[in-house]
Write a protein that holds these residues in place. Structure first.
Motif: not given
Length: 431
Positions: A151-160, A241-248
């Motif tokens: 069993l492999e869980l893949r989170l269901i999130a709107d924004v990562g 649904r959406l990837i948010a690239h967080v950059v320092d």
């Protein structure tokens, strides 16, 4: 504790044995057979439970066995059916058996059978014919299915939220939601994904959407090949649904840091780069961040990707970030449905389900086929009538002819399912 991958063993219940009995009643001579059928074995199902968020329930318990069916009785009484087992799993659980996907469960209450209970054996009442009115044999119950599952869980999130370690993803999640992930001034503070819910109505009163945001552990170069921690969680990005690239923005080479993360995403799954993307330049409260923000903004303009500058520590730019997320996320009715189709259950074609195949092995001859293996498992080889019926069935199906064509000779071993038999022209003999 966040647990997103487990291995479990499931064993469905065996079918109950049929009964071989006869009607015995005063003043009713030769009452005839009246043996009832055995009950079916219990099956094992997986069902999506929205209240579950991890696979922690299977951390210590890995073996699950359903009840077997009851035996048939006289007077045509059927055996009791075994009770099914339903195992809850969180939305986004992928189920693998022997390395192959058998189900991808994402929708509420979606269910899949992972181990089918065995059929109950037929009682001797079914074997009475005009020429054989007193059959003294009955079928045994069919064994239930058993196998190991991953069993492999893949989170269901709107924004990562993705980025290098120490880019400020956890601080940003704290600023946007009520989640309280661990925050510290050293890399790899986040060792497991964290989820939070963004209330868009706090900044936009008429917006009632409440998207979920996943803070994923930091990625480093080579993560797709197993380096660092991020490789274990890259699969969670697949469902966002959406990837948010967080950059320092205060880093020495923020654009290179951004490119490193994007290359790892492409190496894991090229489709990830096609998802809607938002560039978030974090740590704008630091003096060095202004220069980095200019470089990141130029990169975002060249790649036609929206960008916003924020400080998760001081709250600078958070309202603008909310507005940018609101603009990129789908409408409320679409947001209420899973970001993927409502799961899949894979049905694989079994070429030997109704047919059969004969192969020569070191220990003898192996006959494969779902139907013939079930017949062997349900045959009572200690009962002469049952063996004779098995012989007739093999002849009718053409298995005898195929075995002779394969070169079987007197005394050779023939393996059919769990049965190990010795070939004889007159009759089978069980070893």
């Amino acid at each position: 504790m966040f647990l997103d991958q487990v291995k479990i063993w499931v064993r469905a219940g065996d079918g109950g044995d049929g009964a071989a009995s006869f009607r015995r009643e005063a003043h009713v001579p030769r009452g005839g057979p009246d043996g009832g059928d055995g009950g079916r074995g219990g099956s094992i199902h997986l069902r999506v439970d929205p209240g579950e968020t991890t696979l922690i329930d299977y951390r210590f318990k890995h073996h699950f066995r359903a009840d077997s069916g009851g035996k048939g009785g006289g007077s045509r009484r059927h055996g009791k059916a075994g009770r099914d087992i339903v195992l809850p799993v969180p939305p986004g659980t992928a189920v693998f058996a022997d390395g192959q996907l058998i189900a991808d469960l994402v929708a509420r209450d979606q269910q899949v059978m992972v181990a089918r209970g065995g059929r109950g054996g037929l009682g001797n009442v079914h074997f009475a014919t005009a020429t054989h009115r007193t059959p003294r044999h009955a079928q045994k119950g069919e064994p239930g299915e058993e196998r190991w599952l991953t069993l492999e869980l893949r989170l269901i999130a709107d924004v990562g939220l993705v980025g290098l370690p120490n880019a400020g993803k956890s601080t940003l999640l704290r600023a946007l939601t009520a989640a309280q992930p661990k925050v510290a001034d050293y890399p790899f503070t986040t060792l497991e994904p964290s989820l939070g819910v963004l209330d868009l109505s706090a900044g936009i009163p008429e917006d009632e959407r409440r998207p979920t945001i996943a803070d994923l552990p930091g990625l480093i170069e080579g993560a797709s090949m197993g380096a660092g921690l991020g490789h274990a969680f890259l699969r969670h990005v697949e469902r966002t649904r959406l990837i948010a690239h967080v950059v320092d923005a205060a880093a020495r080479t923020p654009v290179d840091d951004l490119e490193t993360v994007r290359e790892e995403l492409v190496a894991h799954d090229p489709a990830l780069i096609e998802k809607p993307t938002l560039l978030v330049a974090n740590k704008m409260d630091l003096p060095a961040a202004r220069k980095g923000w200019e470089a990141l903004r130029r990169w975002a303009t060249e790649h036609e990707i929206p960008a916003v500058a924020v400080s998760g520590m001081t709250g600078e730019g958070i309202p603008a970030l909310r507005e940018a997320l609101a603009a990129l996320l789908p409408a409320a009715d679409e947001l209420a449905t899973p970001p993927e189709p409502a799961g899949v259950v894979v049905h694989r074609f079994d070429s030997t389900r109704d047919g059969f195949a004969v192969a020569h092995e070191a220990g003898g001859f192996r006959v494969r086929g779902r139907r013939v293996e079930r017949m062997a498992a349900q045959t009572d080889f200690d009962n002469e009538e049952s063996v004779e019926r098995f012989q007739r069935d093999l002849t009718r199906l053409g298995i005898h002819r195929e075995l002779r064509r394969a070169g079987v000779s007197e005394g050779d071993i023939v393996l059919i399912g769990p049965a190990e038999l010795e070939w004889r022209e007159a009759a089978w003999a069980r070893r």
